[in-house]
Write a protein that holds these residues in place. Structure first.
Motif, PDB file in Angstrom:
ATOM      1  N   TYR A  25       0.811  -1.222   0.000  1.00  0.00           N
ATOM      2  CA  TYR A  25       0.000   0.000   0.000  1.00  0.00           C
ATOM      3  C   TYR A  25       0.852   1.283   0.000  1.00  0.00           C
ATOM      4  CZ  TYR A  25      -4.492  -2.383   0.983  1.00  0.00           C
ATOM      5  OH  TYR A  25      -5.626  -3.152   0.916  1.00  0.00           O
ATOM      6  N   PRO A  26       1.934   1.360   0.792  1.00  0.00           N
ATOM      7  CA  PRO A  26       2.693   2.614   0.849  1.00  0.00           C
ATOM      8  C   PRO A  26       3.300   3.044  -0.493  1.00  0.00           C
ATOM      9  CG  PRO A  26       3.229   1.251   2.745  1.00  0.00           C
ATOM     10  CD  PRO A  26       2.430   0.394   1.795  1.00  0.00           C
ATOM     11  N   HIS A  27       3.427   2.114  -1.444  1.00  0.00           N
ATOM     12  CA  HIS A  27       4.065   2.430  -2.727  1.00  0.00           C
ATOM     13  C   HIS A  27       3.059   2.590  -3.863  1.00  0.00           C
ATOM     14  CE1 HIS A  27       7.887   1.610  -0.800  1.00  0.00           C
ATOM     15  NE2 HIS A  27       7.426   0.429  -0.411  1.00  0.00           N
ATOM     16  N   GLU A  28       1.788   2.438  -3.560  1.00  0.00           N
ATOM     17  CA  GLU A  28       0.783   2.503  -4.618  1.00  0.00           C
ATOM     18  C   GLU A  28       0.752   3.869  -5.302  1.00  0.00           C
ATOM     19  OE1 GLU A  28      -2.730  -0.678  -3.607  1.00  0.00           O
ATOM     20  OE2 GLU A  28      -2.835   1.284  -2.613  1.00  0.00           O
ATOM     21  N   ARG A  29       0.798   4.929  -4.507  1.00  0.00           N
ATOM     22  CA  ARG A  29       0.678   6.267  -5.092  1.00  0.00           C
ATOM     23  C   ARG A  29       1.824   6.542  -6.063  1.00  0.00           C
ATOM     24  NH1 ARG A  29      -1.396  11.457  -1.915  1.00  0.00           N
ATOM     25  NH2 ARG A  29      -3.189  10.051  -1.999  1.00  0.00           N
ATOM     26  N   GLU A  30       3.033   6.147  -5.690  1.00  0.00           N
ATOM     27  CA  GLU A  30       4.177   6.355  -6.576  1.00  0.00           C
ATOM     28  C   GLU A  30       3.974   5.647  -7.917  1.00  0.00           C
ATOM     29  OE1 GLU A  30       8.708   4.746  -7.179  1.00  0.00           O
ATOM     30  OE2 GLU A  30       7.994   4.947  -5.109  1.00  0.00           O
ATOM     31  N   VAL A  31       3.577   4.385  -7.853  1.00  0.00           N
ATOM     32  CA  VAL A  31       3.408   3.610  -9.082  1.00  0.00           C
ATOM     33  C   VAL A  31       2.260   4.158  -9.917  1.00  0.00           C
ATOM     34  CG1 VAL A  31       2.902   1.326 -10.024  1.00  0.00           C
ATOM     35  CG2 VAL A  31       4.384   1.536  -8.026  1.00  0.00           C
ATOM     36  N   GLU A  32       1.170   4.537  -9.255  1.00  0.00           N
ATOM     37  CA  GLU A  32       0.023   5.065  -9.990  1.00  0.00           C
ATOM     38  C   GLU A  32       0.343   6.394 -10.668  1.00  0.00           C
ATOM     39  OE1 GLU A  32      -2.940   3.730 -10.686  1.00  0.00           O
ATOM     40  OE2 GLU A  32      -2.258   1.889  -9.726  1.00  0.00           O
ATOM     41  N   ARG A  33       1.095   7.237 -10.006  1.00  0.00           N
ATOM     42  CA  ARG A  33       1.359   8.571 -10.552  1.00  0.00           C
ATOM     43  C   ARG A  33       2.487   8.579 -11.570  1.00  0.00           C
ATOM     44  NH1 ARG A  33       0.096  12.981  -5.710  1.00  0.00           N
ATOM     45  NH2 ARG A  33      -2.093  12.411  -5.508  1.00  0.00           N
ATOM     46  N   THR A  34       3.453   7.684 -11.440  1.00  0.00           N
ATOM     47  CA  THR A  34       4.570   7.648 -12.393  1.00  0.00           C
ATOM     48  C   THR A  34       4.344   6.626 -13.501  1.00  0.00           C
ATOM     49  OG1 THR A  34       5.825   5.962 -11.164  1.00  0.00           O
ATOM     50  CG2 THR A  34       6.171   8.292 -10.548  1.00  0.00           C
ATOM     51  N   GLY A  35       3.523   5.610 -13.219  1.00  0.00           N
ATOM     52  CA  GLY A  35       3.331   4.529 -14.181  1.00  0.00           C
ATOM     53  C   GLY A  35       4.520   3.601 -14.271  1.00  0.00           C
ATOM     54  N   VAL A  36       5.441   3.740 -13.329  1.00  0.00           N
ATOM     55  CA  VAL A  36       6.683   2.955 -13.360  1.00  0.00           C
ATOM     56  C   VAL A  36       6.873   2.227 -12.036  1.00  0.00           C
ATOM     57  CG1 VAL A  36       9.197   3.069 -13.534  1.00  0.00           C
ATOM     58  CG2 VAL A  36       7.773   4.537 -14.978  1.00  0.00           C
ATOM     59  N   LEU A  37       7.238   0.964 -12.125  1.00  0.00           N
ATOM     60  CA  LEU A  37       7.618   0.183 -10.954  1.00  0.00           C
ATOM     61  C   LEU A  37       9.138   0.051 -10.986  1.00  0.00           C
ATOM     62  CD1 LEU A  37       6.920  -1.523  -8.491  1.00  0.00           C
ATOM     63  CD2 LEU A  37       6.492  -3.457 -10.016  1.00  0.00           C
ATOM     64  N   ARG A  38       9.795   0.820 -10.124  1.00  0.00           N
ATOM     65  CA  ARG A  38      11.258   0.880 -10.140  1.00  0.00           C
ATOM     66  C   ARG A  38      11.889  -0.474  -9.820  1.00  0.00           C
ATOM     67  NH1 ARG A  38      12.958   3.282  -5.995  1.00  0.00           N
ATOM     68  NH2 ARG A  38      10.989   3.693  -4.901  1.00  0.00           N
ATOM     69  N   ARG A  39      12.970  -0.803 -10.533  1.00  0.00           N
ATOM     70  CA  ARG A  39      13.631  -2.091 -10.324  1.00  0.00           C
ATOM     71  C   ARG A  39      14.145  -2.224  -8.894  1.00  0.00           C
ATOM     72  NH1 ARG A  39      15.212  -6.182 -13.901  1.00  0.00           N
ATOM     73  NH2 ARG A  39      15.845  -7.932 -12.623  1.00  0.00           N
ATOM     74  N   GLU A  40      14.674  -1.144  -8.327  1.00  0.00           N
ATOM     75  CA  GLU A  40      15.165  -1.228  -6.956  1.00  0.00           C
ATOM     76  C   GLU A  40      14.047  -1.478  -5.956  1.00  0.00           C
ATOM     77  OE1 GLU A  40      15.655   1.215  -9.146  1.00  0.00           O
ATOM     78  OE2 GLU A  40      15.628   3.211  -8.207  1.00  0.00           O
ATOM     79  N   LEU A  41      12.864  -0.929  -6.253  1.00  0.00           N
ATOM     80  CA  LEU A  41      11.717  -1.182  -5.387  1.00  0.00           C
ATOM     81  C   LEU A  41      11.268  -2.640  -5.516  1.00  0.00           C
ATOM     82  CD1 LEU A  41       9.578  -0.152  -3.425  1.00  0.00           C
ATOM     83  CD2 LEU A  41       8.218   0.605  -5.385  1.00  0.00           C
ATOM     84  N   ILE A  42      11.294  -3.152  -6.731  1.00  0.00           N
ATOM     85  CA  ILE A  42      10.957  -4.566  -6.942  1.00  0.00           C
ATOM     86  C   ILE A  42      11.848  -5.447  -6.082  1.00  0.00           C
ATOM     87  CG2 ILE A  42      10.969  -6.469  -8.597  1.00  0.00           C
ATOM     88  CD1 ILE A  42      10.306  -4.413 -10.784  1.00  0.00           C
ATOM     89  N   GLU A  43      13.162  -5.200  -6.148  1.00  0.00           N
ATOM     90  CA  GLU A  43      14.112  -6.040  -5.417  1.00  0.00           C
ATOM     91  C   GLU A  43      13.920  -5.915  -3.910  1.00  0.00           C
ATOM     92  OE1 GLU A  43      15.971  -8.261  -6.732  1.00  0.00           O
ATOM     93  OE2 GLU A  43      15.600  -7.718  -8.825  1.00  0.00           O
ATOM     94  N   GLU A  44      13.616  -4.700  -3.457  1.00  0.00           N
ATOM     95  CA  GLU A  44      13.403  -4.472  -2.018  1.00  0.00           C
ATOM     96  C   GLU A  44      12.190  -5.258  -1.510  1.00  0.00           C
ATOM     97  OE1 GLU A  44      11.631  -0.866   0.728  1.00  0.00           O
ATOM     98  OE2 GLU A  44      12.871  -0.323  -1.000  1.00  0.00           O
ATOM     99  N   ILE A  45      11.079  -5.152  -2.227  1.00  0.00           N
ATOM    100  CA  ILE A  45       9.862  -5.847  -1.781  1.00  0.00           C
ATOM    101  C   ILE A  45      10.004  -7.344  -1.989  1.00  0.00           C
ATOM    102  CG2 ILE A  45       7.380  -6.080  -2.125  1.00  0.00           C
ATOM    103  CD1 ILE A  45       7.316  -3.145  -2.976  1.00  0.00           C
ATOM    104  N   LYS A  46      10.644  -7.737  -3.073  1.00  0.00           N
ATOM    105  CA  LYS A  46      10.839  -9.171  -3.331  1.00  0.00           C
ATOM    106  C   LYS A  46      11.598  -9.831  -2.186  1.00  0.00           C
ATOM    107  CE  LYS A  46      13.923 -10.602  -6.331  1.00  0.00           C
ATOM    108  NZ  LYS A  46      14.610 -10.916  -7.612  1.00  0.00           N
ATOM    109  N   ALA A  47      12.642  -9.186  -1.717  1.00  0.00           N
ATOM    110  CA  ALA A  47      13.425  -9.747  -0.608  1.00  0.00           C
ATOM    111  C   ALA A  47      12.556  -9.926   0.630  1.00  0.00           C
ATOM    112  CB  ALA A  47      14.618  -8.842  -0.306  1.00  0.00           C
ATOM    113  N   LYS A  48      11.690  -8.957   0.896  1.00  0.00           N
ATOM    114  CA  LYS A  48      10.798  -9.058   2.053  1.00  0.00           C
ATOM    115  C   LYS A  48       9.758 -10.173   1.855  1.00  0.00           C
ATOM    116  CE  LYS A  48      11.255  -4.184   3.378  1.00  0.00           C
ATOM    117  NZ  LYS A  48      10.559  -2.888   3.513  1.00  0.00           N
ATOM    118  N   ALA A  49       9.279 -10.328   0.619  1.00  0.00           N
ATOM    119  CA  ALA A  49       8.299 -11.384   0.337  1.00  0.00           C
ATOM    120  C   ALA A  49       8.920 -12.763   0.496  1.00  0.00           C
ATOM    121  CB  ALA A  49       7.744 -11.213  -1.078  1.00  0.00           C
ATOM    122  N   ILE A  50      10.161 -12.910   0.059  1.00  0.00           N
ATOM    123  CA  ILE A  50      10.866 -14.190   0.218  1.00  0.00           C
ATOM    124  C   ILE A  50      11.051 -14.497   1.701  1.00  0.00           C
ATOM    125  CG2 ILE A  50      13.073 -15.365  -0.143  1.00  0.00           C
ATOM    126  CD1 ILE A  50      13.248 -13.880  -2.848  1.00  0.00           C
TER     127      ILE A  50
END
Length: 387
Positions: A25-50
């Motif tokens: 949820y905390p990253h939804e606004r960024e993705v919605e407004r930029t239309g981009v899912l940053r690779r570094e953000l992907i890796e950060e959340i992926k590590a937490k999901a693992i």
């Protein structure tokens, strides 16, 4: 069918919901407004999901997944579905279970790296002139000695820009049928970087910002026979054996978004005052809430009944088609009514409602349009009568 949840299922729901609320949820606004899912953000959340045990949870335990039964997996998907699609699908990846159809060597090269979060997969069937009519595909695979040569174009291929490889379905021959000639289909693994394989930017769309699609082009792309997934000319058998429950996955994620939209609508109706009272006390609003809740409950029951039947080995295409049809059309209704309850504020991006409303539109198209689902259902009804 037991309608209660086990303690394990409750724990999975609570864990997944907490992860969604705290990490997505905390990253939804960024993705919605930029239309981009940053690779570094992907890796950060992926590590937490693992770390949380939520990554690749759709996979069997013997290959490193969570080993969830279908009902529990759908509960997990429902919770993930509350969030922006790009965030939950990319950062908490669920590799396609068609990878399980691979040989031991293919599993080592493709399946296990996806489960460990080292690679991403993408699935390529759709073409510019062949959407729901997969037998009408024009892209071809022609055998040349021990190799196969691929030519043609695929489009609307989800997150192919991130994927390390594609699972591609190609017309590989023809066979006779009661309705004349029909194409045989073969599935292939195609690694990014293979000569003759190019990934182009896809189309901008209104749904699921940050979640990309791409165009795949094959120009005399040569592959060894070891890249065939399943048997030659049996691509549809592979797809039908391993991809059936994806319709239930779509339905489950729709349930999560609908619950979130309804929650906002109920809260707003209880707090907003007009003409000296809460707007929820007016029948024009309260009846909307009642209809939204009823439609959501009906869709929920259909999705989870189909999931339960899947585990029992009794599910039919009709069951899954009904569940997908009901859940996706229910989401469109609930999202629209939630905005209506909020009035003008519902369309502002301070709330997730306008996103849920936009995102709902694609659900009635991908993984089989509503019309295709109705066709499956009607054929099942008429077939016993020879009609």
């Amino acid at each position: 069918m037991d309608f209660g949840l086990s303690e394990e299922q409750k724990l999975i729901v609570e864990t997944t919901r907490a992860f969604v609320e705290n990490e997505l949820y905390p990253h939804e606004r960024e993705v919605e407004r930029t239309g981009v899912l940053r690779r570094e953000l992907i890796e950060e959340i992926k590590a937490k999901a693992i770390e949380a045990g939520l990554y690749a949870a759709n996979m069997p335990a013997d290959v490193g997944g969570a080993g969830l039964d279908t009902v529990t997996w759908l509960l997990y998907e429902k919770e993930l579905g509350r969030a922006n699609y790009a965030l939950h699908w990319t950062c908490v990846a669920r590799p396609s279970n068609i990878l399980l159809a691979g040989t031991p060597e293919q599993r080592e090269k493709y399946l296990f790296p996806c489960i460990r979060g080292e690679k991403w997969d993408c699935l390529a069937m759709t073409e510019p002139a062949a959407g729901s009519d997969l037998r009408g595909m024009k892209a071809t695979a022609v055998q040349d000695g021990d190799d196969w040569v691929l030519n043609g174009t695929k489009h609307f291929i989800s997150h192919a820009d991130l994927a390390d490889f594609a699972i591609v379905f190609m017309a590989s021959g023809e066979e006779d049928s009661p309705r004349g000639k029909r194409k045989k289909i073969t599935a292939f693994f195609v690694d990014k970087g293979t000569k003759g394989f190019a990934v182009r930017d896809g189309y901008r769309n209104v749904s699921h910002r940050g979640y990309t699609n791409a165009i795949l082009e094959f120009d005399d792309c040569r592959l060894p026979a070891s890249q065939v997934l399943g048997e030659v000319h049996k691509g549809f058998d592979v797809a039908n054996s391993w991809l059936g429950a994806t319709r239930l996955q779509v339905g489950a994620t729709c349930l999560g978004r609908a619950e979130r939209a309804l929650g906002h609508a109920v809260e707003y109706a209880a707090q907003r005052q007009q003409f000296g009272q809460q707007i929820g006390k007016f029948q024009g609003v309260s009846f909307k809430l009642a209809d939204m809740a009823t439609e959501l409950k009906a869709a929920d029951l259909m999705v989870f009944e189909a999931g339960w039947k899947y585990d029992q080995g009794t599910v039919t295409d009709q069951d899954m088609a009904m569940a997908k049809l009901k859940a996706t059309e229910m989401l469109a209704f609930v999202a629209d009514e939630a905005i209506q309850v909020h009035g003008g504020m519902g369309l502002m991006d301070d709330l997730p409602l306008e996103r849920i409303w936009r995102d709902a539109r694609v659900e009635r198209i991908w993984e089989g349009t509503s019309e295709i689902q109705r066709h499956i259902i009607s054929r099942a009804l008429l077939r016993p009568f020879g009609a």
